[in-house]
Every structure is written in C-alpha cells, then in structure tokens.
Design an enzyme around this catalytic site. Structure first.
Site, PDB file in Angstrom:
ATOM      1  N   ASP A  89      65.280  60.827  38.641  1.00  0.00           N
ATOM      2  CA  ASP A  89      65.722  59.779  37.715  1.00  0.00           C
ATOM      3  C   ASP A  89      66.851  60.356  36.855  1.00  0.00           C
ATOM      4  O   ASP A  89      66.606  61.189  35.991  1.00  0.00           O
ATOM      5  CB  ASP A  89      64.574  59.323  36.806  1.00  0.00           C
ATOM      6  CG  ASP A  89      63.521  58.511  37.536  1.00  0.00           C
ATOM      7  OD1 ASP A  89      63.454  58.591  38.783  1.00  0.00           O
ATOM      8  OD2 ASP A  89      62.730  57.826  36.858  1.00  0.00           O
ATOM      9  N   LYS A 151      67.399  51.710  36.706  1.00  0.00           N
ATOM     10  CA  LYS A 151      66.270  51.841  35.771  1.00  0.00           C
ATOM     11  C   LYS A 151      66.740  51.501  34.365  1.00  0.00           C
ATOM     12  O   LYS A 151      67.839  51.893  33.950  1.00  0.00           O
ATOM     13  CB  LYS A 151      65.737  53.276  35.848  1.00  0.00           C
ATOM     14  CG  LYS A 151      64.650  53.632  34.848  1.00  0.00           C
ATOM     15  CD  LYS A 151      64.200  55.083  35.057  1.00  0.00           C
ATOM     16  CE  LYS A 151      63.292  55.564  33.944  1.00  0.00           C
ATOM     17  NZ  LYS A 151      62.881  56.979  34.118  1.00  0.00           N
ATOM     18  N   LYS A 180      63.579  49.615  38.214  1.00  0.00           N
ATOM     19  CA  LYS A 180      62.486  50.247  37.467  1.00  0.00           C
ATOM     20  C   LYS A 180      62.571  49.859  35.994  1.00  0.00           C
ATOM     21  O   LYS A 180      63.599  50.045  35.350  1.00  0.00           O
ATOM     22  CB  LYS A 180      62.544  51.770  37.611  1.00  0.00           C
ATOM     23  CG  LYS A 180      61.450  52.512  36.839  1.00  0.00           C
ATOM     24  CD  LYS A 180      61.470  54.001  37.145  1.00  0.00           C
ATOM     25  CE  LYS A 180      60.496  54.776  36.263  1.00  0.00           C
ATOM     26  NZ  LYS A 180      60.492  56.228  36.569  1.00  0.00           N
TER      27      LYS A 180
END
Length: 211
Positions: A89, A151, A180
């Site tokens: 991430d 995300k 996400k």
C-alpha cells in the site's frame, strides 16, 4: 458473502509493540482476514506469526506523507517484498498531484508496480486532502499505471474514508479495479456502507468489531 475476506486488519501506530502485532496476527487467523497490514519493520515477524494460515502480509510504502523520493519508495518496496510482504500500500506524492505534475505521479506509481510484479499494489490517494477533480485525476493515473487498487486514506491525516469518495473512486476506475476504504471504518454498519458504495477491501484497526 465472506466479509472477513474484505478486511485488511491493520496496526500502523508508531508505538505498536511486538506483542500487539502478535495479537493482531492471532485475531486475523481466527477470523481468516484477507491480510494483516503493518509497518515494514514488522514484516518478518508478521510473516512468522501468520505461518500456516491464509492471511497475507500487507505493508505500507512512503507512509504516511508520501513526500519522499520515488527512488526511496522503490527501494522500500523492493526491501519489503524481499522480507516477505505479499501486498503493498503506497502513498502518492500529494504535493506533486496538486502541482499538476501528473507525469511524476504516474511514473512513480508505474515504477513501484513494476517492482511489485504479480504482487498487489494499492495506491493511497489521501482523499481528505484532495478536491473531487484531483481524486478523479489520480484514480485515472493509478489505473493507467497498472495499480491493482486505489485506496482512500492513510488514517493519519484530517479524516479517513467517506462513502461518497468511495463511490466517486469506483465510478472513475470502473468495475474491475479494486477500491479500498480505509481510515475510520469501525463498525459493521460503516463497513457495509463502504461496500455498498463500491469498496472491495476495507482497511481497519477494528477487524473483530466489524465481524
């Protein structure tokens, strides 16, 4: 639905102890979450704690500001994967996006995805710092660069995930790319709101509460 497999069970506090990381892993194995998301210094320990389970090791790159150089992020990514991370991430350089340096943002994501290869790359765009136009622009850049997910948040800025942002991100990237929702998702009801808005993964420090 197997809601447990939506969850990246997360512990990214600066003062998290090894005992807390172990507890996170035990909880994640109990509920068979998708992953444990931890800071890079705990990758090896997390890998060991999760041995024999289906839970993946997720770690963060350029966290939480995203303001380090691309070269530093690429090195950090290589190091994380060598130590056993399954998913990455990364945080974008928000300043460069706001300066309309789209080539920089695109090339950075692309460089990190090239290092990731078959490993999942999620791109943290930090929605609380962006206008809707900027959210759309960076989602398109992430998709073009080959990222697997966009995300919402680090959870360390002004606020976290909002359903309207998740909906906008989903509309922008289409049906096939991951979205996400992360930051402030603490209840089952909040999780369901994010999923209904289009999220396919939930980052949360409250995994057991959501279940």
């Amino acid at each position: 639905m197997n809601y447990n497999k939506y969850i990246d069970n997360t512990l990214l506090r600066a003062d998290a102890t090894l005992a807390e990381i172990k507890g996170l892993c035990e909880e994640s194995i109990k509920y068979d979450f998708k992953s444990c998301c931890i800071n890079p210094a705990y990758i090896k320990a997390t890998k060991e704690f999760l041995k024999g389970s289906n839970v993946l090791v997720c770690t963060v790159i350029g966290f939480p500001l995203g303001s380090m150089t691309t070269e530093a992020k690429v090195f950090e990514t290589k190091d994380a994967l060598e130590k056993g991370a399954d998913e990455i991430d990364m945080v974008i350089n928000v300043s460069r996006l706001k300066d309309h340096d789209d080539d920089y943002v695109y090339n950075e994501i692309k460089a990190i995805k090239e290092v990731c290869g078959k490993h999942i790359l999620k791109v943290i765009i930090e929605t609380c710092l962006l206008t809707d136009e900027e959210k759309v622009r960076v989602c398109k850049l992430a998709k073009k660069a080959g990222a697997d997910f966009v995300k919402t948040s680090t959870g360390f800025s002004k606020w976290g995930a909002k359903a309207e942002d998740v909906k906008l991100m989903r509309e922008t990237v289409g049906p096939d790319m991951g979205v996400k929702a992360s930051g402030g998702v603490r209840t089952h009801e909040e999780m369901m709101e994010m999923i209904e808005a289009g999220a396919t993964r939930i980052g949360t420090s409250k995994g057991s509460a959501l279940m």
